[in-house]
Design a protein around this motif. Structure first.
Motif, short mmCIF file in Angstrom:
data_model
loop_
_atom_site.label_atom_id
_atom_site.label_comp_id
_atom_site.label_asym_id
_atom_site.label_seq_id
_atom_site.Cartn_x
_atom_site.Cartn_y
_atom_site.Cartn_z
N ARG A 17 -53.11 40.09 10.90
CA ARG A 17 -52.93 41.22 9.99
C ARG A 17 -52.03 42.27 10.61
O ARG A 17 -51.15 42.83 9.93
CB ARG A 17 -54.29 41.84 9.65
CG ARG A 17 -54.20 43.04 8.71
CD ARG A 17 -55.57 43.57 8.35
NE ARG A 17 -56.29 44.07 9.51
CZ ARG A 17 -57.60 44.29 9.55
NH1 ARG A 17 -58.34 44.03 8.48
NH2 ARG A 17 -58.18 44.74 10.65
N ASP A 18 -52.20 42.55 11.90
CA ASP A 18 -51.36 43.53 12.57
C ASP A 18 -49.89 43.12 12.53
O ASP A 18 -49.00 43.97 12.35
CB ASP A 18 -51.80 43.70 14.03
CG ASP A 18 -53.11 44.47 14.16
OD1 ASP A 18 -53.56 45.07 13.16
OD2 ASP A 18 -53.69 44.46 15.27
N ARG A 19 -49.61 41.83 12.68
CA ARG A 19 -48.22 41.38 12.63
C ARG A 19 -47.62 41.64 11.25
O ARG A 19 -46.45 42.04 11.13
CB ARG A 19 -48.12 39.90 12.98
CG ARG A 19 -48.31 39.59 14.45
CD ARG A 19 -47.90 38.17 14.80
NE ARG A 19 -48.77 37.15 14.20
CZ ARG A 19 -49.86 36.66 14.78
NH1 ARG A 19 -50.26 37.12 15.96
NH2 ARG A 19 -50.58 35.72 14.18
N ILE A 20 -48.42 41.40 10.20
CA ILE A 20 -47.92 41.63 8.84
C ILE A 20 -47.69 43.12 8.60
O ILE A 20 -46.61 43.54 8.15
CB ILE A 20 -48.91 41.08 7.79
CG1 ILE A 20 -49.10 39.56 7.96
CG2 ILE A 20 -48.44 41.42 6.38
CD1 ILE A 20 -47.86 38.74 7.77
N LEU A 21 -48.68 43.94 8.91
CA LEU A 21 -48.56 45.37 8.64
C LEU A 21 -47.51 46.03 9.54
O LEU A 21 -46.74 46.88 9.09
CB LEU A 21 -49.92 46.05 8.81
CG LEU A 21 -51.00 45.61 7.81
CD1 LEU A 21 -52.32 46.32 8.08
CD2 LEU A 21 -50.56 45.85 6.37
N ARG A 22 -47.48 45.63 10.79
CA ARG A 22 -46.45 46.17 11.68
C ARG A 22 -45.05 45.74 11.23
O ARG A 22 -44.10 46.53 11.28
CB ARG A 22 -46.72 45.71 13.11
CG ARG A 22 -45.84 46.39 14.16
CD ARG A 22 -46.32 46.10 15.57
NE ARG A 22 -46.34 44.67 15.85
CZ ARG A 22 -47.46 43.96 16.05
NH1 ARG A 22 -48.63 44.56 15.98
NH2 ARG A 22 -47.39 42.67 16.31
N GLY A 23 -44.94 44.50 10.77
CA GLY A 23 -43.65 44.02 10.26
C GLY A 23 -43.20 44.80 9.04
O GLY A 23 -42.01 45.10 8.88
N ILE A 24 -44.15 45.17 8.16
CA ILE A 24 -43.81 45.98 6.99
C ILE A 24 -43.30 47.35 7.43
O ILE A 24 -42.30 47.87 6.90
CB ILE A 24 -45.04 46.11 6.08
CG1 ILE A 24 -45.33 44.77 5.38
CG2 ILE A 24 -44.87 47.23 5.05
CD1 ILE A 24 -46.63 44.72 4.62
N ALA A 25 -43.97 47.93 8.42
CA ALA A 25 -43.56 49.25 8.91
C ALA A 25 -42.20 49.19 9.61
O ALA A 25 -41.32 50.02 9.36
CB ALA A 25 -44.62 49.80 9.86
N GLU A 26 -42.00 48.19 10.47
CA GLU A 26 -40.76 48.10 11.23
C GLU A 26 -39.56 47.81 10.32
O GLU A 26 -38.45 48.28 10.57
CB GLU A 26 -40.88 47.01 12.29
CG GLU A 26 -41.85 47.38 13.41
CD GLU A 26 -42.11 46.22 14.36
OE1 GLU A 26 -41.67 45.08 14.03
OE2 GLU A 26 -42.74 46.44 15.41
#
Length: 542
Positions: free
Chosen positions: A411-420
């Motif tokens: 989940r962190d990879r998905i949400l962090r990817g959205i932010a980045e």
């Protein structure tokens, strides 16, 4: 202990495994026969005669996966759906199809013929092309003298076109024995461009002899759980016989994905929820389930499974307004950490090697979000993505290992990817949990001041769990003390509608309070709005 009974059981499973894989291999050849033109040596068998008890199209009609110039049309020939082979023999049947611009079929725009073959339980998947983008059409089938009910569908608008508005509904979780489907009856009365189903279309368990809440006697073949192909086919026939479900399928095109119960409760990838099943045995089970799912859904022939594997995640765009990323959170996921249920202090859930979607699908999702030209990006997702702490003790967190909480690094990879990647206007629609819930998606859920990246709308079940309770939950706008990003919860049945414009994304939680009766009314329990470019939930008066 190596006793004779154990050896006999092992021999039986080995025979079944080999037999079922041989059947699956032969099915690939059957698909080619189903889609190629008829040759001079092939004759269509006549359709069976119609009587008061026999309807050739007893499972209705459906459409799905709309494109700007096309759509999939589906039906299955089954005059007696709850009998073996749907009441047909082993012959193949010629089926004509027709698409028109009007309900009276005075302006036919496309027509053709195909074959319904026994290897695929006489199901039909017609990939119609050459239609105009963003248009309403009507369709029907004919075999012999029998004409199907008329279905209504819509193609997707051209992705280069500015779209001012679209509306859709989403639903999930429809255990047949838990209640009727009034939600679908009301859904079929709404003006919808598409319907999204997020999984648990059926439940694999046996059906009570008295039909459970429906009080409808079922025959013995339905009383044991699904594991063989024929048993799954029978379960789909039972569910799809429901007139309200048929009405919703005939009303608008569907986008479908699966969750666990289309195969087995809480399975993960190639791992069964039952310790007695080996990987090889479970993959046969999964192959049977995937094949039956494809046979009964409005999916293209090219999406048919290859044994236990089926590519289901995909992307559908509606003009420049909405991009749907339809996810598969079951086939590629790592096994649940620390078991399937709620767990405290499970450090394995933090392991970065674990994934809900598999790394290929994760990358596909993030690349597609970053490259999207659509105003709103909608993720059709199976299980709760927002952090959901079930423990009221502020010093201890209790998480479901089957939710995204059990796959925190993924989940962190998905949400962090959205932010980045600075992806804006992200909305997640979710099923599975049998409750309505609205939540904001935070970069760090443990920090209330962390940036909000999007919102998640968890839709309740159509029938699973029975009537539920109007007094259980969280009123719209209030905050859950253990989860301050959660702004609404409700424990009743129903569906959710979304109305989307370039400026706003509006959601209505539509509740059918009494699924123990087929005539339940519908009411709007809560409404929310998200403004373009301003992530976060705004409560609207229901």
């Amino acid at each position: 202990m190596d006793d004779p009974g154990t050896r006999a059981a092992a021999a039986y499973h080995a025979r079944r495994t080999r037999r079922d894989f041989l059947l699956l291999s032969g099915a690939a050849m059957a698909l080619g026969l189903a889609t190629r033109p008829a040759d001079a040596h092939t004759r269509a068998a006549p359709a069976p005669p119609r009587s008061a008890a026999d309807r050739l199209y007893g499972l209705g009609v459906a459409s799905g996966d709309p494109l700007p110039g096309g759509v999939v049309l589906w039906t299955r020939l089954a005059p007696r759906p709850l009998e073996p082979r749907g009441g047909l023999d082993d012959r193949r049947y010629k089926v004509a199809w027709e698409v028109a611009a009007d309900e009276r079929f005075s302006r036919t725009v496309r027509r053709g013929e195909t074959w319904a073959v026994p290897e695929y339980s006489h199901s039909v998947h017609v990939d119609v092309r050459g239609l105009k983008p963003g248009r309403e059409y009507f369709y029907r089938f004919r075999s012999g003298r029998e004409v199907s009910p008329v279905g209504r569908t819509r193609t997707a608008p051209d992705p280069r076109r500015r779209l001012d508005r679209m509306s859709f509904a989403f639903a999930s979780c429809q255990a047949w024995q838990d209640g009727h489907y009034p939600g679908y009856r009301h859904m079929a009365a709404e003006d919808l461009d598409v319907i999204v189903h997020l999984g648990d279309y059926l439940y694999e368990g046996g059906v009570p002899a008295d039909g459970g809440v429906r009080s409808t006697a079922v025959h013995d073949g339905l009383r044991f759980r699904c594991d063989t192909l024929d048993r799954y086919r029978l379960q789909y026939a039972l569910y799809k016989s429901d007139p309200d479900l048929q009405a919703a399928h005939a009303h608008a095109p569907w986008l479908v994905t699966w969750d666990d119960h289309e195969v087995q409760n809480n399975y993960a990838g190639s791992i069964s929820d039952e310790s007695t099943s080996s990987v090889a045995e479970f993959l046969v089970w999964r192959a049977n389930a995937y094949r039956a799912f494809w046979e009964h859904m409005p999916l293209r022939a090219g999406q048919a499974p290859a044994g236990p594997d089926m590519r289901l995640y995909r992307r559908v765009q509606y003009g420049d307004l909405v991009q749907f990323d339809v996810l598969d959170g079951r086939q590629y996921r790592s096994d649940q950490a620390c078991g399937d249920g709620g767990r405290v202090d499970c450090t394995a859930r933090l392991d970065p090697s674990r994934s809900m979607l598999g790394l290929d699908q994760e990358n596909w999702l993030l690349d597609g979000l970053a490259g999207s030209a659509a105003r709103w990006k909608v993720l059709a997702n199976q299980v709760v993505m927002a952090q959901d702490d079930f423990n009221t003790d502020p010093d201890t967190q209790l998480f479901s290992m089957d939710f995204w909480d059990g796959y925190k690094a993924s989940r962190d990879r998905i949400l962090r990817g959205i932010a980045e990647r600075r992806v804006d206007n992200v909305v997640v629609i979710t099923g599975d949990a049998h409750r309505g819930q609205a939540a904001d998606l935070k970069l760090d859920f443990d920090d209330p001041e962390s940036p909000t990246l999007g919102s998640e709308f968890l839709g309740t079940s159509i029938s699973s769990g029975g009537d539920g309770s109007p007094s259980t939950g969280l009123p719209p706008g209030e905050q859950d003390p253990s989860n301050p990003h959660i702004r609404f919860q409700n424990d009743q049945r129903g569906y959710t509608t979304c109305t989307v414009t370039p400026d706003s994304y509006r959601v209505a939680y539509r509740v059918t309070p009494v699924v123990s009766r087929p005539d339940s009314p519908v009411e709007t329990k809560a409404g929310f709005m998200i403004e373009n470019g301003r992530p976060g939930l705004n409560v609207e008066v229901a």
